[in-house]
Design a protein around this motif. Sequence first.
Motif, mmCIF file in Angstrom:
data_model
loop_
_atom_site.group_PDB
_atom_site.id
_atom_site.type_symbol
_atom_site.label_atom_id
_atom_site.label_comp_id
_atom_site.label_asym_id
_atom_site.label_seq_id
_atom_site.Cartn_x
_atom_site.Cartn_y
_atom_site.Cartn_z
ATOM 1 N N HIS A 60 -1.163 -56.475 -32.341
ATOM 2 C CA HIS A 60 -0.296 -55.908 -31.318
ATOM 3 C C HIS A 60 1.123 -55.853 -31.885
ATOM 4 O O HIS A 60 1.682 -56.899 -32.240
ATOM 5 C CB HIS A 60 -0.288 -56.758 -30.049
ATOM 6 C CG HIS A 60 -1.591 -56.742 -29.306
ATOM 7 N ND1 HIS A 60 -2.037 -57.823 -28.558
ATOM 8 C CD2 HIS A 60 -2.539 -55.777 -29.184
ATOM 9 C CE1 HIS A 60 -3.209 -57.514 -28.012
ATOM 10 N NE2 HIS A 60 -3.535 -56.296 -28.377
ATOM 11 N N VAL A 61 1.676 -54.670 -32.006
ATOM 12 C CA VAL A 61 3.069 -54.519 -32.426
ATOM 13 C C VAL A 61 3.918 -54.407 -31.164
ATOM 14 O O VAL A 61 3.702 -53.520 -30.339
ATOM 15 C CB VAL A 61 3.261 -53.280 -33.317
ATOM 16 C CG1 VAL A 61 4.731 -53.142 -33.732
ATOM 17 C CG2 VAL A 61 2.378 -53.370 -34.556
ATOM 18 N N HIS A 62 4.889 -55.298 -31.002
ATOM 19 C CA HIS A 62 5.669 -55.360 -29.780
ATOM 20 C C HIS A 62 6.791 -54.315 -29.777
ATOM 21 O O HIS A 62 7.035 -53.636 -30.777
ATOM 22 C CB HIS A 62 6.219 -56.771 -29.597
ATOM 23 C CG HIS A 62 5.149 -57.798 -29.359
ATOM 24 N ND1 HIS A 62 5.199 -58.717 -28.332
ATOM 25 C CD2 HIS A 62 3.973 -58.057 -30.008
ATOM 26 C CE1 HIS A 62 4.120 -59.488 -28.358
ATOM 27 N NE2 HIS A 62 3.364 -59.107 -29.376
ATOM 28 N N LYS A 63 7.454 -54.194 -28.648
ATOM 29 C CA LYS A 63 8.442 -53.130 -28.478
ATOM 30 C C LYS A 63 9.585 -53.205 -29.476
ATOM 31 O O LYS A 63 10.168 -52.180 -29.851
ATOM 32 C CB LYS A 63 8.996 -53.170 -27.046
ATOM 33 C CG LYS A 63 7.989 -52.728 -25.987
ATOM 34 C CD LYS A 63 8.615 -52.749 -24.589
ATOM 35 C CE LYS A 63 7.613 -52.284 -23.540
ATOM 36 N NZ LYS A 63 8.194 -52.311 -22.166
ATOM 37 N N ASP A 64 9.945 -54.417 -29.910
ATOM 38 C CA ASP A 64 11.049 -54.539 -30.871
ATOM 39 C C ASP A 64 10.649 -54.119 -32.274
ATOM 40 O O ASP A 64 11.493 -54.069 -33.170
ATOM 41 C CB ASP A 64 11.610 -55.962 -30.883
ATOM 42 C CG ASP A 64 10.577 -57.005 -31.322
ATOM 43 O OD1 ASP A 64 9.441 -56.628 -31.678
ATOM 44 O OD2 ASP A 64 10.921 -58.204 -31.302
ATOM 45 N N ARG A 65 9.368 -53.822 -32.486
ATOM 46 C CA ARG A 65 8.811 -53.398 -33.783
ATOM 47 C C ARG A 65 8.892 -54.494 -34.843
ATOM 48 O O ARG A 65 8.517 -54.282 -35.992
ATOM 49 C CB ARG A 65 9.500 -52.129 -34.327
ATOM 50 C CG ARG A 65 9.644 -51.003 -33.331
ATOM 51 C CD ARG A 65 8.313 -50.556 -32.770
ATOM 52 N NE ARG A 65 7.409 -50.032 -33.775
ATOM 53 C CZ ARG A 65 6.145 -49.676 -33.553
ATOM 54 N NH1 ARG A 65 5.647 -49.818 -32.318
ATOM 55 N NH2 ARG A 65 5.378 -49.211 -34.518
#
Length: 604
Positions: free
Chosen positions: A53-58
Amino acid sequence: MTERAGRRCCLGWDFSTQQVKVVAVDAELNVFYEDSVNFDRDLPEFGTQGGVHVHKDRLTVTSPVLMWVQALDLILEKMKALGFDFSQVVALSGAGQQHGSVYWKTGASLALSSLSPALPLHQQLQVKTLVNLIDLQMSSEQSGTPLHRHEWEVEYGLRPALWCRCCPLPVSCSLACFSISDCPIWMDSSTTAQCRQLEAAVGGARALSCLTGSRAYERFTGNQIAKLFQQNPEAYSHSEVVRSSSSPAVLLVPGVVRWRISLVSSFAASLFLGGYAPIDYSDGSGMNLLQIQEKVWSQACLGACAPRLEEKLGSPVPSCSVVGAISSYYVQRYGFPPACKVVAFTGDNPASLAGMRLEEGDIAVSLGTSDTLFLWLQEPMPALEGHIFCNPVDVQHYMALLCFKNGSLMREKIRDESASGSWSKFSKALQSTEMGNKGNLGFYFDVMEITPGIMGRHRFNAENTEVSAFPGDVEIRALIEGQFMAKRIHAEGLGYRVMPKTKILATGGASHNKDILQVLADVFGAPVYVIDTTSSACVGSAYRAFHGLAGGTGVAFSEVVKSAPHPSLAATPSPRASQVYEALLPRYAQLEQRVLSQARGPLE
């Protein structure tokens, strides 16, 4: 793939980024069974891409811990359906993606030790919703709902409180076994601030490298733990989470619900052991926490990351240690023998070193999208680049890892530009140009390089004058010679030395090109062999299981695996190669420093 009856074997597991894989290796060291579960394909309910899972902050990258557990269930059930004879498994070991971490609670220890063979593992370890029942009567008659009391409540003397009404498990209901459901992994780069704090605490990046084998890296586990403590200190210190009675919540009870922190490798070993497995020396070296010389946790590093961290990690052990017998869960559900041993799991890179059977003085070169070097070291020299780990098969020695980002994609670009996109023409250019390229040297970094930190293309003639272009055939040789000279220079910077018995094991896409391998042999002055490494971490884990059974630290790993399939000779050094490159290597190193200085600009 089915297996022959009565074939005594060891299993090797690999809990990697995108899949869980297993191989079975018999007493003659032949692989006779393999299988895998791909996370994206076989477990789509977890919603991963590439297993993560890559989060919104990258920057933040995690993986669901229960996905790994369920993948193990799937493989074991497939093996059982195919008639795999688990009764012949004498030992098992495994590997986990390095640097990733898993956060347990003490309730998980009870769950691990009291698993019911009637249910899959993931159903017994998944996070359960606990409801605060303080206001309800103790008896099920008064409450009107038959509820199961947790055995741990009785054991720890807790008063009315945490019952579970979401599952009728026959032994004991699971608590929230994992404090964090999505665990940070090696792709995470969100801990830059913690890295700088750790380096400052021990006297700088070089001091940390000398102590732990690496400067601070964002993906390393110590920095991930520090981030967790700083951003969620209440949870880290096990304080109670207060929620309204109308909002079911997990209650953290001080002094009772405590965390254990595992690496992915020791987490996987814990699943088989039925209790918390220790972290091994080799994978522990990838945390920025272990003193690699003394093989103990660094108190300075622990203190810089989080309080009371040592008790959450446990004591590290040699990588060849037998950490216990397999859990009775696997004996009853699958038919493993009760005497089946669990040998400490390690990281995927150390396990690959074991799978390739490197020995002192050997080097493995993976020629892929990125080029990676595995080195066997006796006397390491930690530096600001690369990583030094404790050796997974020899407790007295070390291994080093170097990564070069501009690998196959760079070779393909030069092929397209200078050989009309043809590997055949590319090879002919290497054949038609002489060793040393008449003194022409090149640096080709179309993306920011890791080792060293340079970007751009730089070409120098025999007089060390920078030029704008080379003829096509000169360009091709300059690229390949430069890539391999850089690898040798930086390997020697970590303490590696080519020995008379040195052999180079080449893997990856470019290892199929014999002309590229010839340059590799010439630059290093050592023979090059090729070997199938598609399952090297798994196979290495099975080899390590045999090594642990044979006595571990008291027995040479090379003796245990001497009957394994041998690699194939692909290239030997050309006459005069040593003379040519011994003169050229210092020039290349000096020019690299020149380019690096120009890239950094004048000192402020």
